[in-house]
Design a protein around this motif. Structure first.
Motif, mmCIF file in Angstrom:
data_model
loop_
_atom_site.group_PDB
_atom_site.id
_atom_site.type_symbol
_atom_site.label_atom_id
_atom_site.label_comp_id
_atom_site.label_asym_id
_atom_site.label_seq_id
_atom_site.Cartn_x
_atom_site.Cartn_y
_atom_site.Cartn_z
ATOM 1 N N TYR A 141 -38.251 -17.492 42.593
ATOM 2 C CA TYR A 141 -37.675 -16.608 41.576
ATOM 3 C C TYR A 141 -38.363 -15.250 41.522
ATOM 4 O O TYR A 141 -37.912 -14.350 40.802
ATOM 5 C CB TYR A 141 -37.701 -17.277 40.201
ATOM 6 N N LYS A 142 -39.415 -15.065 42.275
ATOM 7 C CA LYS A 142 -40.075 -13.757 42.357
ATOM 8 C C LYS A 142 -39.350 -12.830 43.335
ATOM 9 O O LYS A 142 -39.650 -11.650 43.418
ATOM 10 C CB LYS A 142 -41.541 -13.922 42.748
ATOM 11 N N PHE A 143 -38.388 -13.405 44.081
ATOM 12 C CA PHE A 143 -37.572 -12.628 45.018
ATOM 13 C C PHE A 143 -36.286 -12.201 44.329
ATOM 14 O O PHE A 143 -35.818 -12.855 43.398
ATOM 15 C CB PHE A 143 -37.245 -13.454 46.268
ATOM 16 N N ASN A 144 -35.713 -11.115 44.809
ATOM 17 C CA ASN A 144 -34.445 -10.641 44.259
ATOM 18 C C ASN A 144 -33.358 -11.690 44.462
ATOM 19 O O ASN A 144 -33.373 -12.439 45.451
ATOM 20 C CB ASN A 144 -34.017 -9.335 44.930
ATOM 21 N N ASN A 145 -32.419 -11.714 43.534
ATOM 22 C CA ASN A 145 -31.298 -12.629 43.641
ATOM 23 C C ASN A 145 -30.482 -12.279 44.890
ATOM 24 O O ASN A 145 -30.175 -11.103 45.114
ATOM 25 C CB ASN A 145 -30.426 -12.525 42.379
ATOM 26 N N SER A 146 -30.187 -13.280 45.706
ATOM 27 C CA SER A 146 -29.423 -13.053 46.931
ATOM 28 C C SER A 146 -28.817 -14.379 47.383
ATOM 29 O O SER A 146 -29.149 -15.437 46.852
ATOM 30 C CB SER A 146 -30.332 -12.501 48.041
ATOM 31 N N ASP A 147 -27.957 -14.304 48.375
ATOM 32 C CA ASP A 147 -27.375 -15.520 48.942
ATOM 33 C C ASP A 147 -28.462 -16.397 49.571
ATOM 34 O O ASP A 147 -28.401 -17.628 49.477
ATOM 35 C CB ASP A 147 -26.322 -15.175 50.001
ATOM 36 N N ALA A 148 -29.440 -15.770 50.185
ATOM 37 C CA ALA A 148 -30.532 -16.524 50.809
ATOM 38 C C ALA A 148 -31.342 -17.276 49.760
ATOM 39 O O ALA A 148 -31.675 -18.448 49.932
ATOM 40 C CB ALA A 148 -31.445 -15.583 51.607
ATOM 41 N N ARG A 149 -31.645 -16.603 48.659
ATOM 42 C CA ARG A 149 -32.401 -17.264 47.590
ATOM 43 C C ARG A 149 -31.597 -18.418 47.007
ATOM 44 O O ARG A 149 -32.137 -19.500 46.752
ATOM 45 C CB ARG A 149 -32.767 -16.267 46.495
ATOM 46 N N LEU A 150 -30.310 -18.229 46.817
ATOM 47 C CA LEU A 150 -29.450 -19.282 46.292
ATOM 48 C C LEU A 150 -29.420 -20.478 47.251
ATOM 49 O O LEU A 150 -29.484 -21.631 46.815
ATOM 50 C CB LEU A 150 -28.031 -18.748 46.056
ATOM 51 N N ALA A 151 -29.359 -20.213 48.542
ATOM 52 C CA ALA A 151 -29.357 -21.298 49.532
ATOM 53 C C ALA A 151 -30.666 -22.083 49.478
ATOM 54 O O ALA A 151 -30.664 -23.328 49.539
ATOM 55 C CB ALA A 151 -29.127 -20.734 50.929
ATOM 56 N N LEU A 152 -31.780 -21.379 49.349
ATOM 57 C CA LEU A 152 -33.072 -22.058 49.256
ATOM 58 C C LEU A 152 -33.192 -22.861 47.964
ATOM 59 O O LEU A 152 -33.756 -23.957 47.958
ATOM 60 C CB LEU A 152 -34.207 -21.037 49.379
ATOM 61 N N GLU A 153 -32.649 -22.329 46.884
ATOM 62 C CA GLU A 153 -32.617 -23.076 45.617
ATOM 63 C C GLU A 153 -31.863 -24.385 45.799
ATOM 64 O O GLU A 153 -32.306 -25.444 45.339
ATOM 65 C CB GLU A 153 -31.894 -22.265 44.535
ATOM 66 N N LYS A 154 -30.719 -24.314 46.458
ATOM 67 C CA LYS A 154 -29.889 -25.503 46.667
ATOM 68 C C LYS A 154 -30.622 -26.540 47.514
ATOM 69 O O LYS A 154 -30.497 -27.747 47.271
ATOM 70 C CB LYS A 154 -28.561 -25.123 47.308
ATOM 71 N N ILE A 155 -31.388 -26.097 48.492
ATOM 72 C CA ILE A 155 -32.169 -27.021 49.311
ATOM 73 C C ILE A 155 -33.203 -27.743 48.449
ATOM 74 O O ILE A 155 -33.346 -28.956 48.514
ATOM 75 C CB ILE A 155 -32.847 -26.275 50.483
ATOM 76 N N LEU A 156 -33.894 -26.972 47.619
ATOM 77 C CA LEU A 156 -34.908 -27.576 46.738
ATOM 78 C C LEU A 156 -34.277 -28.578 45.769
ATOM 79 O O LEU A 156 -34.799 -29.677 45.560
ATOM 80 C CB LEU A 156 -35.650 -26.497 45.962
ATOM 81 N N LEU A 157 -33.157 -28.215 45.193
ATOM 82 C CA LEU A 157 -32.493 -29.101 44.243
ATOM 83 C C LEU A 157 -31.948 -30.350 44.928
ATOM 84 O O LEU A 157 -32.000 -31.445 44.359
ATOM 85 C CB LEU A 157 -31.381 -28.357 43.510
ATOM 86 N N ALA A 158 -31.443 -30.200 46.133
ATOM 87 C CA ALA A 158 -30.916 -31.355 46.875
ATOM 88 C C ALA A 158 -32.024 -32.364 47.183
ATOM 89 O O ALA A 158 -31.804 -33.573 47.123
ATOM 90 C CB ALA A 158 -30.244 -30.895 48.161
ATOM 91 N N MET A 159 -33.217 -31.882 47.470
ATOM 92 C CA MET A 159 -34.344 -32.793 47.723
ATOM 93 C C MET A 159 -34.671 -33.585 46.471
ATOM 94 O O MET A 159 -35.020 -34.753 46.550
ATOM 95 C CB MET A 159 -35.591 -32.009 48.174
ATOM 96 N N GLN A 160 -34.568 -32.965 45.314
ATOM 97 C CA GLN A 160 -34.878 -33.647 44.059
ATOM 98 C C GLN A 160 -33.842 -34.712 43.724
ATOM 99 O O GLN A 160 -34.157 -35.707 43.091
ATOM 100 C CB GLN A 160 -34.968 -32.643 42.906
ATOM 101 N N ASP A 161 -32.608 -34.500 44.144
ATOM 102 C CA ASP A 161 -31.530 -35.445 43.815
ATOM 103 C C ASP A 161 -31.588 -36.717 44.622
ATOM 104 O O ASP A 161 -30.975 -37.706 44.266
ATOM 105 C CB ASP A 161 -30.162 -34.766 44.003
ATOM 106 N N ASP A 162 -32.327 -36.710 45.725
ATOM 107 C CA ASP A 162 -32.368 -37.892 46.597
ATOM 108 C C ASP A 162 -32.962 -39.080 45.918
ATOM 109 O O ASP A 162 -33.770 -39.187 45.176
ATOM 110 C CB ASP A 162 -33.150 -37.584 47.873
#
Length: 130
Positions: A109-130
């Motif tokens: 979240y220290k990085f500017n909002n972007s498609d790349a940041r959103l993709a990385l967020e989704k990766i982190l959240l997907a790991m938590q859902d497992d």
């Protein structure tokens, strides 16, 4: 970021993001064998977080692990899998994963909002859902 000549502070955030992402990912990988019954002939990593956490409170499992000193085939992986599945090692590994996921998110979240940041967020959240 270094090659792109980005500020050193941004490089530092990227480093810490990557470190925490990798540790969260490793915890997720370590939990994978315990989501189902152990398949026939499958071996577990004897240095995974769930096993190491389990050994902290029940060192008797170490006797089974030591059987692998001469040959890994001497280890009863089904016994280890069962013990780990019933102990607190899995929960402690989930806590470790959550800790590093949260730390990675804070850095992200220290990085500017972007498609790349959103993709990385989704990766982190997907790991938590497992």
């Amino acid at each position: 970021l270094l090659l792109a000549k980005r500020p050193e502070s941004l490089q530092r955030h990227a480093y810490f993001f990557g470190k925490h992402l990798a540790l969260a990912w490793q915890a997720s990988i370590d939990l994978e064998p315990y989501k189902t019954e152990l398949p026939l002939g499958h071996k577990l990593s004897l240095i995974s977080a769930p096993i190491l956490f389990h050994l902290e409170y029940d060192s008797s499992l170490y006797d089974e692990i030591k059987k692998g000193s001469d040959s890994i085939d001497d280890v009863n992986f089904y016994k280890i899998h069962k013990e780990i599945s019933q102990g607190s090692g899995l929960e402690r590994t989930r806590e470790l994963q959550s800790k590093h996921t949260l730390a990675a998110m804070k850095e992200l979240y220290k990085f500017n909002n972007s498609d790349a940041r959103l993709a990385l967020e989704k990766i982190l959240l997907a790991m938590q859902d497992d």
